[in-house]
Design an enzyme around this catalytic site. Structure first.
Site, PDB file in Angstrom:
ATOM      1  N   ASP A  42     -77.940 -43.633 -39.955  1.00 15.56           N
ATOM      2  CA  ASP A  42     -79.249 -44.086 -40.447  1.00 15.56           C
ATOM      3  C   ASP A  42     -80.297 -42.976 -40.373  1.00 15.56           C
ATOM      4  OD1 ASP A  42     -78.322 -46.521 -41.097  1.00 15.56           O
ATOM      5  OD2 ASP A  42     -78.980 -47.520 -39.262  1.00 15.56           O
ATOM      6  N   SER A  64     -59.846 -59.757 -72.896  1.00 14.64           N
ATOM      7  CA  SER A  64     -59.511 -60.748 -71.873  1.00 14.64           C
ATOM      8  C   SER A  64     -58.035 -61.094 -72.027  1.00 14.64           C
ATOM      9  CB  SER A  64     -60.393 -61.973 -71.998  1.00 14.64           C
ATOM     10  OG  SER A  64     -60.118 -62.597 -73.214  1.00 14.64           O
ATOM     11  N   LEU A  65     -57.511 -61.824 -71.062  1.00  9.92           N
ATOM     12  CA  LEU A  65     -56.077 -62.079 -71.022  1.00  9.92           C
ATOM     13  C   LEU A  65     -55.751 -63.504 -71.421  1.00  9.92           C
ATOM     14  CD1 LEU A  65     -55.256 -60.420 -67.586  1.00  9.92           C
ATOM     15  CD2 LEU A  65     -54.983 -59.442 -69.868  1.00  9.92           C
ATOM     16  N   GLU A  87     -50.511 -57.902 -59.924  1.00 11.14           N
ATOM     17  CA  GLU A  87     -51.763 -57.787 -59.171  1.00 11.14           C
ATOM     18  C   GLU A  87     -52.337 -59.173 -58.920  1.00 11.14           C
ATOM     19  OE1 GLU A  87     -54.367 -55.483 -61.665  1.00 11.14           O
ATOM     20  OE2 GLU A  87     -52.720 -54.094 -62.033  1.00 11.14           O
ATOM     21  N   LYS A 112     -55.371 -61.859 -59.294  1.00 13.35           N
ATOM     22  CA  LYS A 112     -56.436 -62.084 -60.272  1.00 13.35           C
ATOM     23  C   LYS A 112     -57.703 -62.432 -59.505  1.00 13.35           C
ATOM     24  CE  LYS A 112     -57.478 -64.455 -64.585  1.00 13.35           C
ATOM     25  NZ  LYS A 112     -58.865 -64.700 -64.257  1.00 13.35           N
ATOM     26  N   LYS A 164     -48.763 -57.021 -65.761  1.00 10.50           N
ATOM     27  CA  LYS A 164     -48.965 -56.036 -66.836  1.00 10.50           C
ATOM     28  C   LYS A 164     -47.684 -55.245 -67.046  1.00 10.50           C
ATOM     29  CE  LYS A 164     -53.721 -55.616 -65.416  1.00 10.50           C
ATOM     30  NZ  LYS A 164     -54.638 -54.980 -64.499  1.00 10.50           N
ATOM     31  N   LYS A 183     -52.476 -68.527 -63.790  1.00 13.11           N
ATOM     32  CA  LYS A 183     -53.528 -69.156 -62.984  1.00 13.11           C
ATOM     33  C   LYS A 183     -52.907 -70.192 -62.060  1.00 13.11           C
ATOM     34  CE  LYS A 183     -57.552 -69.463 -65.301  1.00 13.11           C
ATOM     35  NZ  LYS A 183     -58.946 -69.173 -65.061  1.00 13.11           N
ATOM     36  N   CYS A 221     -86.529 -85.757 -50.391  1.00 15.28           N
ATOM     37  CA  CYS A 221     -87.445 -86.601 -49.651  1.00 15.28           C
ATOM     38  C   CYS A 221     -88.681 -85.768 -49.331  1.00 15.28           C
ATOM     39  CB  CYS A 221     -86.771 -87.077 -48.357  1.00 15.28           C
ATOM     40  SG  CYS A 221     -87.977 -87.783 -47.213  1.00 15.28           S
TER      41      CYS A 221
HETATM   42  S1  IVH Z   1     -56.698 -56.879 -66.536  1.00 13.23           S
HETATM   43  C1  IVH Z   1     -56.570 -55.885 -70.821  1.00 13.23           C
HETATM   44  N1  IVH Z   1     -56.369 -57.402 -63.983  1.00 13.23           N
HETATM   45  O1  IVH Z   1     -59.536 -61.733 -65.503  1.00 13.23           O
HETATM   46  C2  IVH Z   1     -56.713 -55.977 -69.364  1.00 13.23           C
HETATM   47  N2  IVH Z   1     -58.030 -58.621 -65.169  1.00 13.23           N
HETATM   48  O2  IVH Z   1     -59.143 -62.459 -68.905  1.00 13.23           O
HETATM   49  C3  IVH Z   1     -57.887 -56.755 -68.960  1.00 13.23           C
HETATM   50  N3  IVH Z   1     -59.306 -60.182 -63.769  1.00 13.23           N
HETATM   51  O3  IVH Z   1     -61.920 -60.599 -67.709  1.00 13.23           O
HETATM   52  C4  IVH Z   1     -57.962 -57.317 -67.648  1.00 13.23           C
HETATM   53  N4  IVH Z   1     -58.279 -59.735 -61.875  1.00 13.23           N
HETATM   54  O4  IVH Z   1     -62.316 -60.035 -65.321  1.00 13.23           O
HETATM   55  C5  IVH Z   1     -57.054 -57.697 -65.113  1.00 13.23           C
HETATM   56  N5  IVH Z   1     -56.000 -57.727 -61.717  1.00 13.23           N
HETATM   57  C6  IVH Z   1     -56.673 -58.020 -62.826  1.00 13.23           C
HETATM   58  C7  IVH Z   1     -57.721 -58.973 -62.840  1.00 13.23           C
HETATM   59  C8  IVH Z   1     -58.359 -59.256 -64.044  1.00 13.23           C
HETATM   60  C9  IVH Z   1     -59.232 -60.443 -62.456  1.00 13.23           C
HETATM   61  C10 IVH Z   1     -60.245 -60.851 -64.700  1.00 13.23           C
HETATM   62  C11 IVH Z   1     -60.964 -59.927 -65.638  1.00 13.23           C
HETATM   63  C12 IVH Z   1     -60.727 -60.428 -67.025  1.00 13.23           C
HETATM   64  C13 IVH Z   1     -60.039 -61.750 -66.805  1.00 13.23           C
HETATM   65  C14 IVH Z   1     -58.845 -61.889 -67.710  1.00 13.23           C
END
Ligand code: IVH
Length: 680
Positions: free
Chosen positions: A36, A81-82, A111, A113, A286, A310, A422
Site C-alpha cells: 500500500d 455464441s454457442l 472447459e 461454462k 471445443k 447446460k 412497511c
Molecule cells: S466459448 C465461439 N467457453 O457462454 C466461442 N464460452 O454462448 C465462444 N461461456 O457468450 C464462447 N464459459 O459468455 C466459451 N468456457 C467457455 C465459456 C463460455 C462461459 C459463455 C460465453 C458465451 C456463452 C456461450
C-alpha cells in the site's frame, strides 16, 4: 529521462510484479502494508505528473475513473455464441455432425461454462488496450476502466513472444462469497439484492465509478485466444501458453479423445460443481485443432466446432401449503411459499421465496395450487410456475397482504419499485432490530461485543428500543440476563448469558464507540439508501449534522453520488421528530456529529490554484504539512518548475533545490511564513 518518469516506471513495474506474485502465484514477497505504501507513492506521483502515467499502471486496479457513458465499439472479430444441449444424446449428435464433415477421430478441449458475462480484451504490443462487452456480437460497450480493476486481467504481459495484436475472450463473474457479501450490504441500506451472481456481475460491470467496481471483487476466467499468428495450432496449447504471458489460466481445462471422454467430464462436473466457489451453468466442448475448427465453420448462428452442455435444473411440482409474509430489517415484505416437502437436486425443499407482489401476480397463484420448483446444484430453489393441470376449479387468487403482519401498519408500494414495504420503521419489531444490528456493525459503530443474539435479548427486555438507548445501559441492568435460543435452520441450541466479563466488554465497547468518526456515525444511524460511501461523501460535504439536517434538496443533490431517491430519504429522516431526538441523545452521549478539525477540508481555499513544493525538515511531519496544503485547497508537487507557486523550505533543504527555485524566480517560504499565509 526525467527522474520522476523513471521513478514512475520503476514503481509501476515493481507493483505489477508484486500483484502477479500475490494474485497469480499466491506467493507475495512483501506485506500488504508495504504494498500500500508503494501504491500510494505511485498514486501521488501520477497525480502530480499525469503525463508520465504508464498504460499498465497498477493504480487502475483500485479504480477512480468515472465513465459517464460507455462508448459503443465494433468488435474486431465478432463475438459468437454457442448452441446449447441438455442431454448426452445431443452431445453424440454434435460429434456425428462433425464427422460427416471431417471423417476422423476428434480431440476436444473441455472447459467449465462460467456463469457471468462475456468480455473481449484487446492487447497491443503486450499492453492491455481495451475491454468490450459482447453486446449484440458485432458491437459492444467499452468497459476498459472497469475491467482494469480486475486483478486477474494482466495490464502488461510478460515474455516477448506474444503476437503484436490479439484478443483474449473470457467471462467476467462474481464469486459466491463476494455475491453474498454484496447482497448483505445492499439489504443493510434498503437496496434490493441481486437475484444471482450473474446479475450482480453485469450490474457491477456497468457501474460508472470504477472504484466501486474494484471494491466489489469481480473475477475473470479466460476461455479463448483470438488473433493472427497464434503461437500454437490448437486451442488447448494456446490457452496454456497464455500462462507464460502472465494470464491466470483456469485450472479446469482438459483434453478429451472422442465424445465419450467428454461425457465423462460432464458427469464429473455435474456433481463436483457444488465444490466450486464461483458460478457455472454447464460445460463447454471445443474441437481442439484450429485447422479443423476452420474446416467446420459456422451454421447460421453458431460455430459447428463447439457446443455448450447446460446442466439441467431439476424441477418438481408440489402443493402450496401457505404463504408467509416476512418483514425484513429494512421493512421490505417478502412472500415465502411453504411447500409440501419435495426432494430436489440432493436436498429436501420446503420453502421458496416468491420475491415480491409483482412476481406473485405474474405467477397468478391460487389457493390449493401445485407449484413447480426448480433447483440447479448450488442454487437456491426457485418457483418457476403453477402446475395448471392440478388447479382446482374456482380456486381463488391468493392476495398480497395490505397490513404489516408485525405491527399492523398499512403497507406501501411505490409504482416504480417492485418491493412492498412497511413504512413504520421506528416501531416495527424486525425493523427496530434491523436498525440496532446495523448500528453495531463493523463498518458502523463496530460494537463487536454485541451481536444478533444479545440485541434480540436487549430488545425483548425493552432495555434497548432505539440506538440511543445503548448509551444509557448500566452494569446492573445487564448482569445476569440469560436466554436460551432453540435449535433452528441447522444451528444448534445455544444459551446467551451476560456474565461479568461479557458485561464489562459490552460497556467498554459502547464507551469506545464515542471516538468513531462522523462519517461512520452517519452511516450507523441508518438513513435509508445511505451506504458507507454516500455517508462519507455527505460527511465531507456538509461537515456536521446540523448543516446536513437543514440542507435543501438542491443542496443535497450537489453531492456527487446523491440522486433524488437518496436526497428524499435524507429529508424524510430529518423531518421525523423521533429521529431528531435520537440524534440529540447520541450527541449528548458524546458521539461525533461533525468532522474533527483535521478532517474538515479545506478550512479556507487560501491556497487554491497554488502548486507547492515541500522540501526539508519541519517541526511537524512532512505528511502533515502536505495534508495541510491540501486542506487549504493547494496542490503538492514534487519538482520545481516555473509553474511552482512556492517552495516551502524546512531545515536542511538541498542546495540544488534552492538554486533551482532562485533561478526560476519561485518564492521560497519558511514554515512560519506558511502558517502566516494560511492564517494559523
Ligand atoms: S466459448 C465461439 N467457453 O457462454 C466461442 N464460452 O454462448 C465462444 N461461456 O457468450 C464462447 N464459459 O459468455 C466459451 N468456457 C467457455 C465459456 C463460455 C462461459 C459463455 C460465453 C458465451 C456463452 C456461450
Amino acid at each position: 529521462m526525467n527522474p520522476i518518469e523513471q521513478e514512475i516506471i520503476q514503481l509501476t513495474a515493481d507493483l505489477n510484479r508484486h500483484n502477479y506474485n500475490y494474485y497469480m502465484l499466491d506467493a507475495p514477497v512483501i506485506s500488504d502494508y508495504e504494498f500500500d505504501q508503494l501504491l500510494h507513492k505511485l498514486q501521488d506521483l501520477e497525480k502530480q505528473h499525469p503525463e508520465f502515467m504508464q498504460p499498465d499502471s497498477p493504480t487502475q486496479r483500485v479504480g477512480g475513473t468515472v465513465t459517464k457513458k460507455f462508448e459503443t465499439v465494433k468488435h474486431v472479430y465478432p463475438m459468437l455464441s454457442l448452441g446449447n444441449t441438455y442431454s448426452e444424446e445431443e452431445l453424440v449428435d454434435f460429434e456425428n455432425r462433425i464427422k460427416t464433415i471431417v471423417n476422423q477421430d476428434i480431440e476436444y478441449a473441455c472447459e467449465l461454462k462460467y456463469d457471468g458475462l462475456a468480455i473481449s480484451i484487446q492487447y497491443e504490443n503486450g499492453v492491455m488496450k481495451r475491454a468490450v462487452t459482447r453486446g449484440d456480437g458485432a458491437q459492444g460497450d467499452d468497459v476498459t476502466a472497469n475491467v482494469r480493476t480486475i486483478p486477474s486481467v494482466p495490464l502488461r504481459l510478460q515474455g516477448d513472444d506474444y503476437p503484436d495484436f490479439f484478443e483474449v475472450r473470457g467471462e467476467i463473474l462474481m464469486p459466491f462469497a463476494r455475491f453474498e457479501a454484496l447482497n448483505h450490504e445492499r439489504e443493510d441500506i434498503g437496496e434490493p439484492p441481486f437475484a444471482n451472481p450473474r446479475n450482480a456481475a453485469s450490474g457491477t460491470l456497468k457501474l460508472q465509478e470504477s472504484a466501486e467496481v474494484a471494491r466489489r471483487g469481480l473475477d475473470f476466467r479466460l476461455y479463448y485466444l483470438m488473433g493472427e499468428n497464434l503461437p500454437f495450432p490448437t486451442h488447448y496449447d494456446c490457452l496454456m501458453k497464455l500462462k507464460s504471458w502472465g494470464f491466470r489460466v483456469p485450472d479446469v481445462l482438459q483434453k478429451a479423445q472422442g465424445i465419450s471422454q467428454v461425457i465423462d467430464f460432464v458427469h464429473f462436473w455435474d456433481t463436483e460443481r457444488k465444490t466450486l466457489d464461483f458460478p457455472i451453468d454447464g460445460i463447454v466442448v471445443k474441437v481442439n485443432d484450429f485447422a479443423l475448427q476452420q474446416q467446420l465453420g459456422m451454421t447460421a448462428k453458431n460455430p459447428r466446432w463447439a457446443i455448450a452442455y447446460k446442466f439441467k435444473a431439476e424441477k418438481q411440482s408440489t402443493p402450496l401449503l401457505s404463504i408467509d409474509f416476512q418483514v425484513g430489517r429494512t421493512g421490505i415484505v417478502t412472500p415465502v411459499a411453504n411447500l409440501s416437502p419435495v426432494p430436489l437436486a440432493g436436498t429436501i425443499v420446503k420453502r421458496a421465496t416468491l420475491h415480491n407482489a409483482e412476481v406473485m401476480a405474474a405467477l397468478d397463484i391460487r389457493e390449493g395450487d401445485h407449484l413447480f420448483v426448480e433447483k440447479g446444484g448450488e442454487i437456491i430453489p426457485k418457483i418457476v410456475g403453477v402446475d395448471i393441470d392440478k388447479r382446482l376449479p374456482n380456486a381463488r387468487p391468493v392476495p398480497f397482504i395490505t397490513v404489516c403482519p408485525e405491527c399492523g401498519a398499512t403497507l406501501v408500494k411505490n409504482e416504480d419499485e417492485a418491493g412492498t414495504f412497511c413504512p413504520n420503521e421506528l416501531h416495527c419489531a424486525p425493523q427496530i432490530k434491523g436498525r440496532l444490528e446495523h448500528f453495531i456493525g463493523r463498518k458502523a459503530m463496530n460494537l463487536d461485543s454485541l451481536g444478533e443474539g444479545k440485541i434480540e435479548i436487549l430488545f425483548e427486555r425493552k432495555l434497548v428500543k432505539t440506538v440511543a438507548d445503548f448509551y444509557d445501559l448500566t452494569y446492573n441492568q445487564l448482569l445476569g440476563i440469560e436466554k436460551k435460543f432453540p435449535a433452528e435452520d441447522g444451528k444448534a441450541e445455544r444459551i446467551v448469558s451476560f456474565r461479568e466479563k461479557t458485561v464489562e466488554n459490552i460497556l467498554a465497547g459502547i464507551n469506545n464507540s464515542r471516538t468513531v468518526p462522523f462519517e461512520r456515525v452517519l452511516f450507523a444511524i441508518g438513513i435509508r439508501y445511505v451506504g458507507e460511501t454516500t455517508a462519507k461523501k455527505l460527511a465531507r460535504h456538509f461537515k456536521n449534522i446540523d448543516r446536513l439536517s437543514s440542507a435543501t434538496k438542491d443542496e443535497l443533490l450537489e453531492v456527487n453520488d446523491v440522486g433524488d431517491r437518496v436526497a428524499d430519504s435524507i429529508i424524510d429522516f430529518f423531518n421525523n421528530p423521533e429521529n431528531l431526538e435520537i440524534v440529540i441523545r447520541l450527541r449528548n452521549a458524546g458521539l461525533h456529529f461533525e468532522l474533527t478539525e483535521e478532517e474538515a477540508t479545506p478550512i479556507a481555499n487560501i491556497l487554491e490554484g497554488k502548486s507547492i513544493v515541500v522540501s526539508g525538515v519541519f517541526s511537524i511531519s512532512r505528511d502533515d504539512i502536505k495534508k495541510m496544503i491540501e486542506q487549504y485547497g493547494g496542490k503538492n508537487v514534487s519538482s520545481i518548475s516555473k509553474n511552482t507557486s512556492y517552495v516551502l523550505a524546512g531545515e536542511k533543504m538541498g542546495p540544488e533545490k534552492r538554486k533551482k527555485a532562485e533561478s526560476l524566480g519561485v518564492p521560497i517560504i519558511s514554515e512560519t511564513d506558511f502558517y502566516k499565509l494560511i492564517g494559523k
